[in-house]
Design a protein around this motif. Structure first.
Motif, short mmCIF file in Angstrom:
data_model
loop_
_atom_site.label_atom_id
_atom_site.label_comp_id
_atom_site.label_asym_id
_atom_site.label_seq_id
_atom_site.Cartn_x
_atom_site.Cartn_y
_atom_site.Cartn_z
N ALA A 224 49.57 11.80 9.17
CA ALA A 224 49.27 12.68 8.04
C ALA A 224 50.24 12.45 6.89
O ALA A 224 49.83 12.41 5.72
CB ALA A 224 49.36 14.15 8.50
N GLN A 225 51.52 12.25 7.19
CA GLN A 225 52.49 11.97 6.13
C GLN A 225 52.16 10.67 5.40
O GLN A 225 52.23 10.61 4.17
CB GLN A 225 53.90 11.88 6.73
N ARG A 226 51.83 9.63 6.16
CA ARG A 226 51.49 8.35 5.52
C ARG A 226 50.29 8.50 4.59
O ARG A 226 50.26 7.93 3.49
CB ARG A 226 51.22 7.28 6.58
N GLN A 227 49.30 9.25 5.02
CA GLN A 227 48.10 9.40 4.19
C GLN A 227 48.34 10.29 2.98
O GLN A 227 47.74 10.09 1.93
CB GLN A 227 46.95 9.92 5.06
N LEU A 228 49.23 11.26 3.12
CA LEU A 228 49.62 12.03 1.94
C LEU A 228 50.32 11.15 0.91
O LEU A 228 50.16 11.33 -0.30
CB LEU A 228 50.55 13.18 2.35
N ASN A 234 43.37 16.50 0.48
CA ASN A 234 42.52 17.56 1.01
C ASN A 234 42.89 17.80 2.47
O ASN A 234 42.71 16.93 3.32
CB ASN A 234 41.05 17.16 0.88
N LEU A 235 43.40 19.00 2.78
CA LEU A 235 43.92 19.27 4.11
C LEU A 235 42.83 19.21 5.18
O LEU A 235 43.08 18.78 6.31
CB LEU A 235 44.61 20.63 4.14
N HIS A 236 41.63 19.68 4.86
CA HIS A 236 40.56 19.65 5.86
C HIS A 236 40.19 18.21 6.21
O HIS A 236 40.06 17.85 7.39
CB HIS A 236 39.33 20.41 5.36
N VAL A 237 40.06 17.38 5.18
CA VAL A 237 39.75 15.96 5.42
C VAL A 237 40.89 15.30 6.19
O VAL A 237 40.67 14.53 7.13
CB VAL A 237 39.52 15.24 4.08
N LEU A 238 42.12 15.61 5.79
CA LEU A 238 43.29 15.01 6.44
C LEU A 238 43.36 15.43 7.90
O LEU A 238 43.68 14.61 8.78
CB LEU A 238 44.55 15.43 5.70
N ALA A 239 43.05 16.71 8.19
CA ALA A 239 43.08 17.17 9.58
C ALA A 239 42.09 16.38 10.42
O ALA A 239 42.41 15.96 11.55
CB ALA A 239 42.76 18.66 9.63
N LYS A 245 41.11 19.89 14.07
CA LYS A 245 39.79 20.36 13.66
C LYS A 245 39.80 21.04 12.30
O LYS A 245 38.77 21.10 11.64
CB LYS A 245 39.23 21.30 14.72
N GLU A 246 40.94 21.59 11.90
CA GLU A 246 40.96 22.32 10.64
C GLU A 246 42.28 22.15 9.92
O GLU A 246 43.33 21.91 10.54
CB GLU A 246 40.68 23.80 10.87
N VAL A 258 57.98 18.84 10.19
CA VAL A 258 58.64 18.26 9.02
C VAL A 258 59.57 19.26 8.33
O VAL A 258 60.54 18.86 7.68
CB VAL A 258 57.59 17.72 8.02
N GLY A 259 59.28 20.56 8.48
CA GLY A 259 60.08 21.56 7.81
C GLY A 259 59.54 21.93 6.45
O GLY A 259 60.11 22.79 5.76
N LEU A 260 58.45 21.27 6.03
CA LEU A 260 57.81 21.53 4.74
C LEU A 260 56.30 21.60 4.95
O LEU A 260 55.77 21.00 5.90
CB LEU A 260 58.11 20.41 3.74
N SER A 261 55.62 22.28 4.07
CA SER A 261 54.17 22.23 4.10
C SER A 261 53.70 20.87 3.60
O SER A 261 54.46 20.16 2.91
CB SER A 261 53.58 23.33 3.21
N PRO A 262 52.47 20.46 3.92
CA PRO A 262 51.98 19.18 3.40
C PRO A 262 52.05 19.08 1.88
O PRO A 262 52.40 18.02 1.34
CB PRO A 262 50.53 19.14 3.90
N THR A 263 51.75 20.17 1.19
CA THR A 263 51.78 20.15 -0.29
C THR A 263 53.19 19.92 -0.80
O THR A 263 53.42 19.10 -1.71
CB THR A 263 51.22 21.46 -0.85
#
Length: 541
Positions: A224-228, A234-239, A245-246, A258-263
């Motif tokens: 997920a980090q690499r794709q960010l 888009n979190l749903h697509v990334l999930a 699933k969500e 990670v200690g941080l939100s994806p955003t």
């Protein structure tokens, strides 16, 4: 209080072994012939750094090539010889083993040759051969020091290969890395590994330091980090991409890991570890100094950001020291080539963005790194200026040279010479991709496009004609210098069209031509245009 007698007893009880090289010479077809009676009491090792051939050991044939090592003990002395046609290059070392208690010792021994040995072994063997021939180099103890380091590396390699196999765990890890997006359970993986779930959990944690679920989560969050970093937000697509699933569940697991939100991670200014020269240079071209990076002295001089830089040496550190060096930079992102064996072990530290080796041009690597540090516009402006310069230079060369013809680039090392395709750099990306020179047909026939380089003996350089010949590196040792001098004086060299037309260019600047990145490519472009314009002094004498 220890008496003298007690001290002597304790000292004499400690038995130590000592190893001393007694003969070192280059590997050739006669190195192993006619000397069996002379070495009955000595152990030997054969280290191959180039070519191919068949070694016969007590009647059994073994294929040898770069990275192959044979270790023979003195008792019983093995019978060794080469099959006809061997083209191997390397070193033969005979050494004696003694102990301080006269108990007798054995050398390193292995029943069959070992293959694909680390580059450190090849490097130490090459240095040992040089010091043996030129003992004045490095001081009176350098030879013994190198030989001890070589034995240490060989012993570590043997030990690692003799450790109990964890092949089923390694296969399970490979399967997880390929299928982490799917629903995976401990029971499924235990069944695939043909062990009980309990045994799977126990051995998996012992091997990885993590539970099965924790390791699966690590794989998904790193993905997920690499794709960010490369565009998906888009979190749903990334999930869905990483196996959840969500988006809300991904966000929770992401923040736990990670200690941080994806955003917030996506917006954060990243601390970057660049694990090779090319990516360090690409970041510098973007105005970014990595927290830790690989530098040549040439690139270090070009580094114009104030403050002390943290340099990583990727060649001599042990795996543990390498890990600790990268960890000390506290990276948010690690940049590496997809061929680097260390990548998997660094996964606990940060996501490893693996760039394809040989299949992605330096321009595309530059753009991808620019996306990661959010400087794509800066990269495009840099490339536009570079391409404008190339266009101007080509107009000049059109007037000066007309049709470019063929060109070949040689890097001449101690015992071999290498020429390259544009995917390996070495100035070839400039000549073939930017300036319109063509690769000689002979190189294409020898498969240079697929493997990126062709290896030859120094003498064989004369077998590769081209309209223009560039030599970016020359050997520094006396033997290599003698070989290159012999080449330049040979009749086959002197009849080459490039030699007669004075279109041979001795550049001898390996540091400059090693890079495959924006800064190196720009400097290589200037250097090549300078010599083609006749302002560079060339000498093959």
């Amino acid at each position: 209080m220890l008496t003298s007698a007690t001290t002597n007893t304790r000292l004499s009880a400690a038995a130590h072994c000592f190893y001393m090289p007694i003969r070192v010479e280059k590997l050739n077809a006669i190195s192993l012939c006619g000397n069996q009676d002379e070495v009955q009491h000595d152990a030997c090792m054969i280290i191959v750094w180039g070519g191919t051939g068949t070694l016969c050991v007590n009647g059994h044939e073994h294929q040898m090539s770069r990275g192959s090592v044979f270790l023979g003990d003195a008792a019983p002395q093995p019978h060794l010889y080469w099959q006809p046609g061997a083209t191997l290059r390397g070193i033969v070392i005979e050494y004696c083993c003694i102990s301080n208690d006269a108990s007798g010792t054995r050398g390193l021994d292995h029943s069959v040759p070992i293959h694909r040995c680390p580059a450190a072994i090849m490097r130490l063997a090459g240095e040992l051969e040089i010091i043996w021939r030129e003992p004045q180099l490095g001081g009176p103890f350098r030879l013994q020091q190198i030989f001890t380091e070589l034995l240490t590396e060989l012993h570590k390699e043997l030990t690692s290969r003799q450790e109990p196999s964890n092949s089923w765990i390694e296969q399970a890890l490979c399967y997880m890395e390929a299928h982490y997006r799917e629903e995976l359970t401990r029971e499924q993986m235990a069944d695939r590994s043909d062990v009980s779930p309990e045994h799977f959990s126990r051995m998996f944690r012992k091997y990885t330091g993590r539970t099965f679920n924790a390791y699966l989560t690590l794989l998904r969050i790193r993905s997920a980090q690499r794709q960010l970093l490369t565009g998906i937000s888009n979190l749903h697509v990334l999930a869905q991409e990483v196996g959840y699933k969500e988006g809300a569940y991904l966000s929770r697991k992401f923040k736990e890991s990670v200690g941080l939100s994806p955003t917030h991670y996506q917006r954060k200014k990243k601390r970057i570890a660049a694990l090779n020269l090319n990516h360090t240079a690409s970041l510098l071209a973007l105005g970014i100094t990595p927290e830790i990076g690989v530098y040549t002295p040439w690139l270090e001089r070009r580094q114009n950001t104030p403050g002390k830089i943290q340099m990583l040496d990727p060649y001599v550190s042990t795996p543990a020291a390498y890990y600790e060096a990268v960890a000390s930079s506290h990276p948010d992102v690690i940049i590496s080539y997809n061929t680097a064996v260390e990548n998997k072990s660094l996964l606990p530290l940060a996501p490893v963005v693996e760039l394809p080796f040989m299949t992605m041009s330096w321009r595309d690597q530059f753009r991808l790194l620019a996306d990661i540090v959010e400087r794509r516009e800066h990269a495009e402006e840099w490339l536009l200026r570079y391409d404008d310069l190339v266009s101007s230079i080509n107009e000049q060369l059109d007037r000066q040279l007309g049709d470019r013809g063929t060109a070949i680039v040689w890097e001449v090392c101690q015992n071999a010479a290498y020429c390259f395709s544009s995917s390996y750099g070495r100035g070839c990306q400039i000549l073939y991709d930017d300036l319109g020179f063509r690769m000689p047909e002979q190189l294409m026939e020898e498969g240079i496009a697929s493997k990126g380089f062709v290896e030859a003996t120094i003498e064989a350089i004369a077998n590769y004609p081209a309209d223009y010949i560039f030599i970016t590196d020359l050997p520094s040792c006396a033997d290599g210098q003698q070989q290159i001098h012999k080449l330049f004086e040979s009749a086959r060299w002197k009849v080459l069209e490039a030699v007669q037309q004075k279109q041979v260019y001795i550049l001898n600047d390996a540091e400059l031509f090693y890079g495959y990145d924006p800064l190196s490519s720009l400097a290589q472009l200037h250097e090549l245009v300078q010599v083609l314009g006749g302002t560079h002094h060339n000498n093959t004498k």
